[in-house]
Design a protein around this motif. Structure first.
Motif, mmCIF file in Angstrom:
data_model
loop_
_atom_site.group_PDB
_atom_site.id
_atom_site.type_symbol
_atom_site.label_atom_id
_atom_site.label_comp_id
_atom_site.label_asym_id
_atom_site.label_seq_id
_atom_site.Cartn_x
_atom_site.Cartn_y
_atom_site.Cartn_z
ATOM 1 N N LEU A 53 60.967 33.196 40.511
ATOM 2 C CA LEU A 53 61.341 33.877 39.278
ATOM 3 C C LEU A 53 61.987 35.223 39.581
ATOM 4 O O LEU A 53 62.981 35.607 38.934
ATOM 5 C CB LEU A 53 60.108 34.065 38.399
ATOM 6 C CG LEU A 53 60.344 34.577 36.981
ATOM 7 C CD1 LEU A 53 61.264 33.632 36.213
ATOM 8 C CD2 LEU A 53 59.025 34.742 36.239
ATOM 9 N N LYS A 54 61.469 35.924 40.565
ATOM 10 C CA LYS A 54 62.044 37.211 40.955
ATOM 11 C C LYS A 54 63.471 37.035 41.462
ATOM 12 O O LYS A 54 64.372 37.825 41.122
ATOM 13 C CB LYS A 54 61.178 37.867 42.030
ATOM 14 C CG LYS A 54 61.700 39.219 42.485
ATOM 15 C CD LYS A 54 60.822 39.820 43.580
ATOM 16 C CE LYS A 54 61.375 41.161 44.053
ATOM 17 N NZ LYS A 54 60.550 41.750 45.135
ATOM 18 N N THR A 55 63.698 36.001 42.275
ATOM 19 C CA THR A 55 65.039 35.730 42.799
ATOM 20 C C THR A 55 66.020 35.459 41.664
ATOM 21 O O THR A 55 67.158 35.939 41.655
ATOM 22 C CB THR A 55 65.004 34.530 43.758
ATOM 23 O OG1 THR A 55 64.133 34.824 44.851
ATOM 24 C CG2 THR A 55 66.392 34.213 44.290
ATOM 25 N N LYS A 56 65.563 34.696 40.691
ATOM 26 C CA LYS A 56 66.412 34.387 39.548
ATOM 27 C C LYS A 56 66.741 35.655 38.753
ATOM 28 O O LYS A 56 67.886 35.857 38.322
ATOM 29 C CB LYS A 56 65.717 33.365 38.645
ATOM 30 C CG LYS A 56 66.510 32.929 37.447
ATOM 31 C CD LYS A 56 67.719 32.099 37.821
ATOM 32 C CE LYS A 56 67.305 30.729 38.330
ATOM 33 N NZ LYS A 56 68.479 29.846 38.560
ATOM 34 N N LEU A 57 65.755 36.521 38.567
ATOM 35 C CA LEU A 57 65.974 37.773 37.845
ATOM 36 C C LEU A 57 66.945 38.688 38.593
ATOM 37 O O LEU A 57 67.781 39.352 37.971
ATOM 38 C CB LEU A 57 64.637 38.483 37.623
ATOM 39 C CG LEU A 57 63.705 37.849 36.586
ATOM 40 C CD1 LEU A 57 62.314 38.479 36.673
ATOM 41 C CD2 LEU A 57 64.275 38.007 35.189
ATOM 42 N N LEU A 72 48.495 25.428 33.808
ATOM 43 C CA LEU A 72 49.052 24.084 33.850
ATOM 44 C C LEU A 72 49.208 23.639 35.291
ATOM 45 O O LEU A 72 49.113 24.460 36.214
ATOM 46 C CB LEU A 72 50.391 24.022 33.131
ATOM 47 C CG LEU A 72 51.548 24.870 33.676
ATOM 48 C CD1 LEU A 72 52.883 24.180 33.399
ATOM 49 C CD2 LEU A 72 51.554 26.265 33.019
ATOM 50 N N LYS A 73 49.416 22.349 35.482
ATOM 51 C CA LYS A 73 49.558 21.808 36.826
ATOM 52 C C LYS A 73 50.892 21.100 36.955
ATOM 53 O O LYS A 73 51.292 20.335 36.088
ATOM 54 C CB LYS A 73 48.410 20.847 37.137
ATOM 55 C CG LYS A 73 47.054 21.544 37.237
ATOM 56 C CD LYS A 73 45.964 20.561 37.622
ATOM 57 C CE LYS A 73 44.611 21.273 37.753
ATOM 58 N NZ LYS A 73 43.527 20.341 38.140
ATOM 59 N N VAL A 74 51.570 21.369 38.070
ATOM 60 C CA VAL A 74 52.853 20.732 38.375
ATOM 61 C C VAL A 74 52.821 20.252 39.818
ATOM 62 O O VAL A 74 52.048 20.770 40.639
ATOM 63 C CB VAL A 74 54.022 21.725 38.180
ATOM 64 C CG1 VAL A 74 54.137 22.147 36.737
ATOM 65 C CG2 VAL A 74 53.871 22.943 39.083
ATOM 66 N N PRO A 75 53.640 19.238 40.159
ATOM 67 C CA PRO A 75 53.617 18.727 41.532
ATOM 68 C C PRO A 75 54.036 19.767 42.566
ATOM 69 O O PRO A 75 53.456 19.855 43.636
ATOM 70 C CB PRO A 75 54.614 17.568 41.486
ATOM 71 C CG PRO A 75 54.707 17.193 40.061
ATOM 72 C CD PRO A 75 54.499 18.445 39.280
ATOM 73 N N ASN A 76 55.056 20.561 42.257
ATOM 74 C CA ASN A 76 55.564 21.538 43.212
ATOM 75 C C ASN A 76 56.145 22.702 42.423
ATOM 76 O O ASN A 76 57.248 22.615 41.897
ATOM 77 C CB ASN A 76 56.625 20.911 44.113
ATOM 78 C CG ASN A 76 57.073 21.858 45.220
ATOM 79 O OD1 ASN A 76 56.759 23.046 45.202
ATOM 80 N ND2 ASN A 76 57.794 21.327 46.187
ATOM 81 N N SER A 77 55.419 23.780 42.320
ATOM 82 C CA SER A 77 55.829 24.899 41.469
ATOM 83 C C SER A 77 57.123 25.552 41.932
ATOM 84 O O SER A 77 57.919 26.019 41.121
ATOM 85 C CB SER A 77 54.715 25.952 41.418
ATOM 86 O OG SER A 77 54.464 26.467 42.713
ATOM 87 N N SER A 78 57.365 25.592 43.245
ATOM 88 C CA SER A 78 58.574 26.231 43.755
ATOM 89 C C SER A 78 59.818 25.410 43.453
ATOM 90 O O SER A 78 60.943 25.908 43.517
ATOM 91 C CB SER A 78 58.461 26.445 45.269
ATOM 92 O OG SER A 78 58.313 25.197 45.938
ATOM 93 N N ASP A 79 59.635 24.133 43.109
ATOM 94 C CA ASP A 79 60.762 23.264 42.806
ATOM 95 C C ASP A 79 60.785 22.854 41.339
ATOM 96 O O ASP A 79 61.508 21.953 40.938
ATOM 97 C CB ASP A 79 60.703 22.012 43.696
ATOM 98 C CG ASP A 79 62.011 21.236 43.678
ATOM 99 O OD1 ASP A 79 63.080 21.877 43.665
ATOM 100 O OD2 ASP A 79 61.956 19.998 43.664
ATOM 101 N N ALA A 80 59.951 23.513 40.523
ATOM 102 C CA ALA A 80 59.878 23.176 39.095
ATOM 103 C C ALA A 80 61.008 23.887 38.356
ATOM 104 O O ALA A 80 60.801 24.902 37.688
ATOM 105 C CB ALA A 80 58.524 23.568 38.534
ATOM 106 N N LEU A 83 60.787 24.798 34.653
ATOM 107 C CA LEU A 83 59.867 25.844 34.230
ATOM 108 C C LEU A 83 60.518 27.228 34.238
ATOM 109 O O LEU A 83 60.199 28.068 33.390
ATOM 110 C CB LEU A 83 58.635 25.837 35.143
ATOM 111 C CG LEU A 83 57.455 26.715 34.750
ATOM 112 C CD1 LEU A 83 57.005 26.418 33.329
ATOM 113 C CD2 LEU A 83 56.297 26.509 35.731
ATOM 114 N N LEU A 84 61.450 27.467 35.154
ATOM 115 C CA LEU A 84 62.061 28.791 35.265
ATOM 116 C C LEU A 84 62.808 29.213 33.996
ATOM 117 O O LEU A 84 62.601 30.331 33.509
ATOM 118 C CB LEU A 84 62.992 28.845 36.478
ATOM 119 C CG LEU A 84 62.306 28.851 37.854
ATOM 120 C CD1 LEU A 84 63.346 28.846 38.962
ATOM 121 C CD2 LEU A 84 61.387 30.062 37.993
ATOM 122 N N PRO A 85 63.675 28.374 33.421
ATOM 123 C CA PRO A 85 64.357 28.786 32.179
ATOM 124 C C PRO A 85 63.379 29.059 31.038
ATOM 125 O O PRO A 85 63.611 29.968 30.226
ATOM 126 C CB PRO A 85 65.255 27.585 31.856
ATOM 127 C CG PRO A 85 65.434 26.876 33.141
ATOM 128 C CD PRO A 85 64.162 27.065 33.889
#
Length: 305
Positions: A291-295, A257-265, A268-270
């Motif tokens: 995702l690693k930081t969240k984990l 998929l495509k998003v404008p800014n994956s690091s700020d999406a 998507l993380l939840p």
């Protein structure tokens, strides 16, 4: 009330071959004597009601008087009935049921429909929707607490204009007196709804709605590649049904998929976390790190377990 009962009774008679006076009396909560008077009034209006004697007797309308069923195709009528039935279930709407009775009179072909629809949700959500519709039809101002995408709680006062059902969720659109602009609110994030005694007088146009930015068409989109295990195929298809998919011989699935800014999406993380170990972010590296930081934060919460 009598006029509404008479109109409803006419459509009931049009939709059924024979109806007994006792059945009509039970439906409308009146005596059989009242039904007899109603039948006389209907006949006086020029509608040919026929009386049938016997054990299975009652009242009906002459077949020659009934509406031509070729006016609408059976598919059209069936689809309209299905939609209205779902609406009547959600909103407990007697008017929708009356409309269904009218449509039944022009229905041809089998009663079973090829279309099924359920707009409802949990019971408390349906009650919220009914309150919102009451506010909209009565032009009453509402107050509620709302949680936005930033997880900020704030009291809102709006002039509700329209209920919208899209992407499997209900939204209320209206003029927000708090922000002095038109806004759309997801009903699942609303709490402590209160119908105010104040009535708004502004004539709001529905087309004032701001659709918001369409990130699927924005420039500088970044590609996200997700790899799902065979245990997560169904859920992956549910969440990313319109994205590019590649099935593999080992039963796994890759979705792009495509998003404008994956690091700020943040949205998507939840979603990815809900898949647990059944998904791996292949690209980009920034999203893997996020995702690693969240984990790691989650693990820290349970460090004493």
């Amino acid at each position: 009330m009598k006029l509404e009962r008479l109109i409803s009774m006419i459509y009931m008679l049009l939709n059924n071959e024979v109806l007994s006076a006792s059945a009509l009396a039970e439906k409308y909560g009146v005596s059989q004597r009242t039904i007899y008077r109603d039948i006389d009034a209907i006949c006086a209006a020029g509608i040919p009601v026929v009386s049938y004697q016997g054990v299975h007797g009652g009242y009906g309308i002459m077949e020659e008087y009934k509406m031509d069923k070729s006016l609408l195709g059976s598919y059209d009528v069936g689809s309209l009935i299905t939609i209205l039935h779902s609406m009547s279930t959600v909103f407990d709407d007697e008017r929708a049921l009356d409309t269904i009775n009218r449509l039944q009179t022009v229905r041809s072909g089998p009663a079973a429909s090829s279309l099924s629809m359920d707009l409802g949700s949990r019971q408390h959500s349906n009650e919220l929707l009914r309150l919102l519709r009451t506010a909209i039809t009565g032009r009453r101002i509402i107050e509620f607490e709302y949680i936005n995408m930033k997880n900020e709680r704030a009291a809102r006062v709006i002039e509700p204009i329209q209920l919208n059902y899209k992407h499997g969720n209900w939204y209320v659109y209206g003029f927000c007196q708090t922000r002095m602009d038109y806004r759309e609110f997801r009903t699942s994030r609303m709490a402590d709804l209160t119908l105010m005694n104040r009535v708004y007088t502004h004539d709001h146009a529905v087309n004032n709605r701001d659709p918001g930015p369409d990130w699927t068409k924005s420039a500088n989109q970044e590609e996200v590649v997700l790899h799902f295990s065979a245990d997560a195929l169904a859920r992956a298809m549910d969440h990313f049904y319109d994205m590019d998919k590649s099935f593999h011989d080992d039963g796994t699935l890759t979705i792009t998929l495509k998003v404008p800014n994956s690091s700020d999406a943040k949205w998507l993380l939840p979603v990815l976390l809900s898949f647990g170990e059944t998904v791996e972010v292949k690209e980009p590296l920034e999203l893997r790190k996020a995702l690693k930081t969240k984990l790691e934060k989650i693990l820290k919460t349970y460090s004493e377990v």
